[in-house]
Design an enzyme around this catalytic site. Structure first.
Site, PDB file in Angstrom:
ATOM      1  N   CYS A 184     144.318  10.484 116.527  1.00 45.35           N
ATOM      2  CA  CYS A 184     145.585  10.976 117.064  1.00 45.35           C
ATOM      3  C   CYS A 184     146.036  12.192 116.255  1.00 45.35           C
ATOM      4  O   CYS A 184     145.740  12.319 115.066  1.00 45.35           O
ATOM      5  CB  CYS A 184     146.656   9.887 116.999  1.00 45.35           C
ATOM      6  N   ASP A 218     148.875  12.743 115.263  1.00 45.66           N
ATOM      7  CA  ASP A 218     150.012  12.347 114.414  1.00 45.66           C
ATOM      8  C   ASP A 218     149.818  12.818 112.963  1.00 45.66           C
ATOM      9  O   ASP A 218     148.754  12.611 112.369  1.00 45.66           O
ATOM     10  CB  ASP A 218     150.147  10.821 114.453  1.00 45.66           C
ATOM     11  N   ARG A 267     150.818  11.700 110.305  1.00 45.99           N
ATOM     12  CA  ARG A 267     150.699  10.642 109.286  1.00 45.99           C
ATOM     13  C   ARG A 267     149.310  10.031 109.211  1.00 45.99           C
ATOM     14  O   ARG A 267     149.085   9.106 108.432  1.00 45.99           O
ATOM     15  CB  ARG A 267     151.733   9.539 109.578  1.00 45.99           C
ATOM     16  N   HIS A 290     146.511   4.523 115.833  1.00 45.08           N
ATOM     17  CA  HIS A 290     147.416   4.007 114.798  1.00 45.08           C
ATOM     18  C   HIS A 290     148.571   3.286 115.477  1.00 45.08           C
ATOM     19  O   HIS A 290     149.000   3.662 116.567  1.00 45.08           O
ATOM     20  CB  HIS A 290     147.943   5.157 113.929  1.00 45.08           C
ATOM     21  N   CYS A 309     152.206   4.600 117.567  1.00 46.20           N
ATOM     22  CA  CYS A 309     151.806   5.874 118.166  1.00 46.20           C
ATOM     23  C   CYS A 309     152.828   6.297 119.240  1.00 46.20           C
ATOM     24  O   CYS A 309     153.074   5.556 120.204  1.00 46.20           O
ATOM     25  CB  CYS A 309     150.412   5.760 118.787  1.00 46.20           C
TER      26      CYS A 309
HETATM   27 CO    CO Z   1     149.700   8.777 117.768  1.00 44.52          CO
END
Ligand code: CO
Length: 213
Positions: free
Chosen positions: A44, A46, A48, A100, A103
Site C-alpha cells: 500500500c 500508506d 506508515r 496493513h 488501510c
Molecule cells: Co493502505
C-alpha cells in the site's frame, strides 16, 4: 516550518550517504553495477508502511510497487510493467502482497462516500467485498469486519497475481516463483503471514488457466 522540513530532507540524505560510505567506501559503486533483488513487494502507498524498513531490507534487495490498498488490477499497465520486469528480467523468486490493518482504501470501500476520481480505484476493492459478502456481512463487530476485509483483499490480490499471463508463463517455464500474502500491523509493527502461498497454477480456476503450447 514546511521549508525547514523540505531542507532537512537534503541534509538527511547527505548524512545517510556519509554513514554508508563510512561502513563501505565502495557502497554506492557496488550498487551502481546493477540489481538482482530476490523479491517483488506489492504494498500500500500508506506512509506508515515503508517496504524496506519494516523487513530490514537493504537497497538492492527489494523491487517495490505501491499503490492505494496494494491492488493487482489486471488492466493496470504500471503494475503489469513492474511485474513483467521483476519476473522476466530480474527473475525474482518471491512476490509479497503486503497490506496493513487500518488501510484507508479498504475503509473507504466499506462506505458509500463519494471522494472523487479515486472512487473508481476503490471500486475494485468493493468487488472484493462482493466476492466475500457472506463472510464479511456475518461479522457483527465493525473493527473485526474491517480487519478481515483487509486480509481477504490480500488473498484476492494474491489470486489475481496467479491469474496474470506473466506469472502463469513463468510457472510454465519452470521458473522458481512463489507468491505470498501478508498484513502489517501499524499498531504493533508486526507482520502477519496469511499463509496463502502459490508456486504453481495447481489451484488456479480452470477458466483462468492459459495454455502455452
Ligand atoms: Co493502505
Amino acid at each position: 516550518m514546511e521549508k525547514a522540513f523540505y531542507n532537512q530532507l537534503i541534509e538527511n540524505n547527505k548524512e545517510w550517504v556519509a554513514s554508508k560510505l563510512e561502513m563501505d567506501p565502495q557502497y554506492f559503486e557496488k550498487l551502481a553495477k546493477g540489481q538482482q533483488p530476490p523479491l517483488l513487494w506489492i504494498g500500500c502507498a500508506d506512509s506508515r508502511v515503508p517496504a524496506n524498513e519494516i523487513i530490514g531490507a537493504q537497497p538492492g534487495e527489494v523491487f517495490v510497487h505501491r499503490n492505494i490498498a496494494n491492488m493487482v488490477v489486471h488492466s493496470d499497465m504500471n503494475m503489469l510493467s513492474v511485474l513483467d520486469y521483476a519476473v522476466n528480467v530480474l527473475k525474482v523468486r518471491h512476490i509479497i502482497v503486503c497490506s496493513h490493518y487500518s488501510c484507508g482504501g479498504i475503509q473507504a470501500a466499506m462506505t458509500n462516500q463519494h471522494i472523487g476520481l479515486i472512487d473508481n480505484w476503490i471500486r475494485h476493492i468493493k468487488d472484493v467485498y462482493r466476492h466475500n459478502k457472506n463472510e464479511l456481512d456475518s461479522i457483527g463487530d465493525q473493527q473485526e469486519r474491517f480487519d478481515r476485509f483487509v486480509e481477504l483483499n490480500v488473498v484476492e490480490q494474491v489470486y489475481d497475481l496467479t491469474k496474470t499471463s506473466i506469472v502463469q508463463a513463468a510457472w510454465d517455464k519452470g521458473q522458481n516463483l512463489t507468491i505470498h500474502g501478508w498484513v502489517y500491523g501499524i499498531d504493533s509493527g508486526l507482520i502477519k503471514d496469511l499463509d496463502v502461498n502459490f508456486s504453481s497454477d495447481d489451484e488456479l480456476g480452470d477458466v483462468y488457466r492459459l495454455s502455452f503450447e
